[in-house]
Design a protein around this motif. Structure first.
Motif, PDB file in Angstrom:
ATOM      1  N   SER A  71     -45.003 133.034 -22.621  1.00  0.00           N
ATOM      2  CA  SER A  71     -45.028 132.127 -21.474  1.00  0.00           C
ATOM      3  C   SER A  71     -43.901 131.108 -21.608  1.00  0.00           C
ATOM      4  O   SER A  71     -44.023 130.126 -22.345  1.00  0.00           O
ATOM      5  N   ALA A  72     -42.812 131.325 -20.893  1.00  0.00           N
ATOM      6  CA  ALA A  72     -41.633 130.458 -21.003  1.00  0.00           C
ATOM      7  C   ALA A  72     -41.915 129.008 -20.615  1.00  0.00           C
ATOM      8  O   ALA A  72     -41.470 128.089 -21.314  1.00  0.00           O
ATOM      9  N   PRO A  73     -42.651 128.726 -19.528  1.00  0.00           N
ATOM     10  CA  PRO A  73     -42.901 127.312 -19.177  1.00  0.00           C
ATOM     11  C   PRO A  73     -43.672 126.553 -20.268  1.00  0.00           C
ATOM     12  O   PRO A  73     -43.344 125.411 -20.568  1.00  0.00           O
ATOM     13  N   ASN A  74     -44.679 127.191 -20.848  1.00  0.00           N
ATOM     14  CA  ASN A  74     -45.434 126.537 -21.927  1.00  0.00           C
ATOM     15  C   ASN A  74     -44.575 126.344 -23.174  1.00  0.00           C
ATOM     16  O   ASN A  74     -44.703 125.345 -23.875  1.00  0.00           O
ATOM     17  N   LEU A  75     -43.723 127.314 -23.465  1.00  0.00           N
ATOM     18  CA  LEU A  75     -42.842 127.198 -24.624  1.00  0.00           C
ATOM     19  C   LEU A  75     -41.907 126.010 -24.481  1.00  0.00           C
ATOM     20  O   LEU A  75     -41.697 125.251 -25.431  1.00  0.00           O
ATOM     21  N   ILE A  76     -41.358 125.805 -23.275  1.00  0.00           N
ATOM     22  CA  ILE A  76     -40.433 124.688 -23.046  1.00  0.00           C
ATOM     23  C   ILE A  76     -41.132 123.347 -23.264  1.00  0.00           C
ATOM     24  O   ILE A  76     -40.560 122.417 -23.816  1.00  0.00           O
ATOM     25  N   VAL A  77     -42.393 123.261 -22.857  1.00  0.00           N
ATOM     26  CA  VAL A  77     -43.155 122.024 -23.047  1.00  0.00           C
ATOM     27  C   VAL A  77     -43.384 121.749 -24.533  1.00  0.00           C
ATOM     28  O   VAL A  77     -43.316 120.606 -24.982  1.00  0.00           O
ATOM     29  N   HIS A  78     -43.620 122.800 -25.314  1.00  0.00           N
ATOM     30  CA  HIS A  78     -43.961 122.634 -26.731  1.00  0.00           C
ATOM     31  C   HIS A  78     -42.748 122.593 -27.661  1.00  0.00           C
ATOM     32  O   HIS A  78     -42.901 122.296 -28.841  1.00  0.00           O
ATOM     33  N   VAL A  79     -41.567 122.917 -27.156  1.00  0.00           N
ATOM     34  CA  VAL A  79     -40.376 122.964 -28.021  1.00  0.00           C
ATOM     35  C   VAL A  79     -40.137 121.659 -28.783  1.00  0.00           C
ATOM     36  O   VAL A  79     -39.862 121.690 -29.985  1.00  0.00           O
ATOM     37  N   PRO A  80     -40.232 120.479 -28.147  1.00  0.00           N
ATOM     38  CA  PRO A  80     -39.989 119.251 -28.935  1.00  0.00           C
ATOM     39  C   PRO A  80     -40.987 119.071 -30.084  1.00  0.00           C
ATOM     40  O   PRO A  80     -40.610 118.659 -31.181  1.00  0.00           O
ATOM     41  N   TYR A  81     -42.252 119.407 -29.859  1.00  0.00           N
ATOM     42  CA  TYR A  81     -43.258 119.256 -30.905  1.00  0.00           C
ATOM     43  C   TYR A  81     -43.043 120.266 -32.033  1.00  0.00           C
ATOM     44  O   TYR A  81     -43.136 119.923 -33.215  1.00  0.00           O
ATOM     45  N   ILE A  82     -42.742 121.494 -31.655  1.00  0.00           N
ATOM     46  CA  ILE A  82     -42.468 122.518 -32.666  1.00  0.00           C
ATOM     47  C   ILE A  82     -41.221 122.139 -33.462  1.00  0.00           C
ATOM     48  O   ILE A  82     -41.183 122.274 -34.689  1.00  0.00           O
ATOM     49  N   GLY A  83     -40.189 121.650 -32.766  1.00  0.00           N
ATOM     50  CA  GLY A  83     -38.963 121.231 -33.449  1.00  0.00           C
ATOM     51  C   GLY A  83     -39.209 120.093 -34.422  1.00  0.00           C
ATOM     52  O   GLY A  83     -38.670 120.094 -35.529  1.00  0.00           O
ATOM     53  N   LEU A  84     -40.033 119.138 -34.032  1.00  0.00           N
ATOM     54  CA  LEU A  84     -40.337 118.017 -34.913  1.00  0.00           C
ATOM     55  C   LEU A  84     -41.109 118.471 -36.152  1.00  0.00           C
ATOM     56  O   LEU A  84     -40.844 118.024 -37.266  1.00  0.00           O
ATOM     57  N   VAL A  85     -42.049 119.383 -35.948  1.00  0.00           N
ATOM     58  CA  VAL A  85     -42.808 119.930 -37.081  1.00  0.00           C
ATOM     59  C   VAL A  85     -41.871 120.672 -38.028  1.00  0.00           C
ATOM     60  O   VAL A  85     -41.908 120.475 -39.242  1.00  0.00           O
ATOM     61  N   MET A  86     -41.025 121.531 -37.455  1.00  0.00           N
ATOM     62  CA  MET A  86     -40.077 122.286 -38.288  1.00  0.00           C
ATOM     63  C   MET A  86     -39.155 121.341 -39.054  1.00  0.00           C
ATOM     64  O   MET A  86     -38.888 121.540 -40.235  1.00  0.00           O
ATOM     65  N   LEU A  87     -38.670 120.305 -38.364  1.00  0.00           N
ATOM     66  CA  LEU A  87     -37.778 119.342 -39.004  1.00  0.00           C
ATOM     67  C   LEU A  87     -38.462 118.641 -40.169  1.00  0.00           C
ATOM     68  O   LEU A  87     -37.867 118.470 -41.239  1.00  0.00           O
ATOM     69  N   SER A  88     -39.713 118.233 -39.986  1.00  0.00           N
ATOM     70  CA  SER A  88     -40.402 117.516 -41.065  1.00  0.00           C
ATOM     71  C   SER A  88     -40.622 118.416 -42.280  1.00  0.00           C
ATOM     72  O   SER A  88     -40.393 117.996 -43.413  1.00  0.00           O
ATOM     73  N   TYR A  89     -41.018 119.659 -42.059  1.00  0.00           N
ATOM     74  CA  TYR A  89     -41.251 120.560 -43.188  1.00  0.00           C
ATOM     75  C   TYR A  89     -39.930 120.943 -43.860  1.00  0.00           C
ATOM     76  O   TYR A  89     -39.871 121.073 -45.081  1.00  0.00           O
ATOM     77  N   LEU A  90     -38.884 121.110 -43.062  1.00  0.00           N
ATOM     78  CA  LEU A  90     -37.579 121.429 -43.648  1.00  0.00           C
ATOM     79  C   LEU A  90     -37.002 120.244 -44.416  1.00  0.00           C
ATOM     80  O   LEU A  90     -36.281 120.431 -45.401  1.00  0.00           O
ATOM     81  N   LEU A  91     -37.325 119.025 -43.994  1.00  0.00           N
ATOM     82  CA  LEU A  91     -36.886 117.842 -44.733  1.00  0.00           C
ATOM     83  C   LEU A  91     -37.538 117.802 -46.111  1.00  0.00           C
ATOM     84  O   LEU A  91     -36.887 117.474 -47.109  1.00  0.00           O
ATOM     85  N   VAL A  92     -38.806 118.178 -46.184  1.00  0.00           N
ATOM     86  CA  VAL A  92     -39.476 118.267 -47.493  1.00  0.00           C
ATOM     87  C   VAL A  92     -38.763 119.294 -48.359  1.00  0.00           C
ATOM     88  O   VAL A  92     -38.455 119.040 -49.533  1.00  0.00           O
ATOM     89  N   LEU A  93     -38.483 120.458 -47.799  1.00  0.00           N
ATOM     90  CA  LEU A  93     -37.796 121.504 -48.571  1.00  0.00           C
ATOM     91  C   LEU A  93     -36.403 121.059 -48.997  1.00  0.00           C
ATOM     92  O   LEU A  93     -35.957 121.379 -50.103  1.00  0.00           O
ATOM     93  N   MET A  94     -35.706 120.315 -48.139  1.00  0.00           N
ATOM     94  CA  MET A  94     -34.370 119.830 -48.490  1.00  0.00           C
ATOM     95  C   MET A  94     -34.452 118.878 -49.685  1.00  0.00           C
ATOM     96  O   MET A  94     -33.668 118.973 -50.616  1.00  0.00           O
ATOM     97  N   TRP A  95     -35.425 117.954 -49.661  1.00  0.00           N
ATOM     98  CA  TRP A  95     -35.577 117.025 -50.775  1.00  0.00           C
ATOM     99  C   TRP A  95     -35.969 117.758 -52.055  1.00  0.00           C
ATOM    100  O   TRP A  95     -35.482 117.431 -53.132  1.00  0.00           O
ATOM    101  N   LEU A  96     -36.818 118.765 -51.935  1.00  0.00           N
ATOM    102  CA  LEU A  96     -37.208 119.518 -53.134  1.00  0.00           C
ATOM    103  C   LEU A  96     -36.031 120.331 -53.667  1.00  0.00           C
ATOM    104  O   LEU A  96     -35.880 120.485 -54.872  1.00  0.00           O
ATOM    105  N   ALA A  97     -35.201 120.847 -52.779  1.00  0.00           N
ATOM    106  CA  ALA A  97     -34.042 121.628 -53.215  1.00  0.00           C
ATOM    107  C   ALA A  97     -32.984 120.730 -53.839  1.00  0.00           C
ATOM    108  O   ALA A  97     -32.188 121.196 -54.653  1.00  0.00           O
TER     109      ALA A  97
END
Length: 194
Positions: A71-97
């Motif tokens: 569902s493209a319309p629902n995906l567009i609505v959720h993209v900022p939240y998914i991006g923020l979640v991905m960013l936070s988890y990747l920041l943890v991995l960056m610090w651990l690396a």
């Protein structure tokens, strides 16, 4: 009297001072420093694995990523939240690396694990009318975050007790910001639109 004192001094100077015992070390046994590094590395691996599991659980069960792709319309609505979640988890991995910044990563992993699990468990408990079908997905995501918090907390044992707590607090504070933004953003958008 002086003669006895001179004799005692002569006797003391005649006996060589006792040498401290030198421990023989096995050349194949790793040094204490290498053992501590291996312990920290083990904590990094465990936290990273738990973080990957928690991220996968969030994408599949909280965001229902497979359904969103259909569902493209629902995906567009959720993209900022998914991006923020991905960013936070990747920041943890960056610090651990980064290896020298792992305490920031452990603090952030602890913050994300504790706050996300606590929030979702409260959502499950407060859901009315209660039905297993409605609360199983948040419950699975909450359970997936608990190992990350436990492993991050256990990683503090690899550091000296008097080690600075500042990196841990900075990491935890960063986690608070990243986790709280999706909670606060809808209310802020409503205020801005008014």
């Amino acid at each position: 009297m002086e003669h006895q004192k001179d004799a005692a001094d002569a006797q003391l100077s005649a006996t060589p001072p006792a040498m401290p015992a030198i421990k023989e070390t096995d050349p194949h046994e790793p040094s204490k420093f290498k053992q501590m590094l291996a312990a920290v590395e083990d904590h990094r691996r465990r936290v990273s694995a738990a973080l990957g599991l928690a991220l996968l659980a969030r994408l599949l069960f909280e965001f229902q990523f497979v359904t969103l792709l259909q569902s493209a319309p629902n995906l567009i609505v959720h993209v900022p939240y998914i991006g923020l979640v991905m960013l936070s988890y990747l920041l943890v991995l960056m610090w651990l690396a980064g290896k020298t910044r792992d305490r920031f990563g452990f603090g952030m992993a602890l913050g994300i694990g504790v706050m996300e699990a606590a929030y979702l468990l409260v959502v499950v408990v407060m859901h009315r009318p209660f039905s297993i079908g409605a609360v199983w997905a948040p419950f699975v995501v909450a359970i997936a975050h608990i190992p990350m918090a436990v492993f991050a907390f256990q990683s503090s044992t690899a550091y000296p007790p008097l080690d600075s707590k500042k990196p841990w607090l900075v990491g935890f504070g960063t986690a608070v910001v990243f986790v709280a933004i999706p909670w606060v953003a809808p209310a802020l958008l409503d205020i801005i639109e008014l």
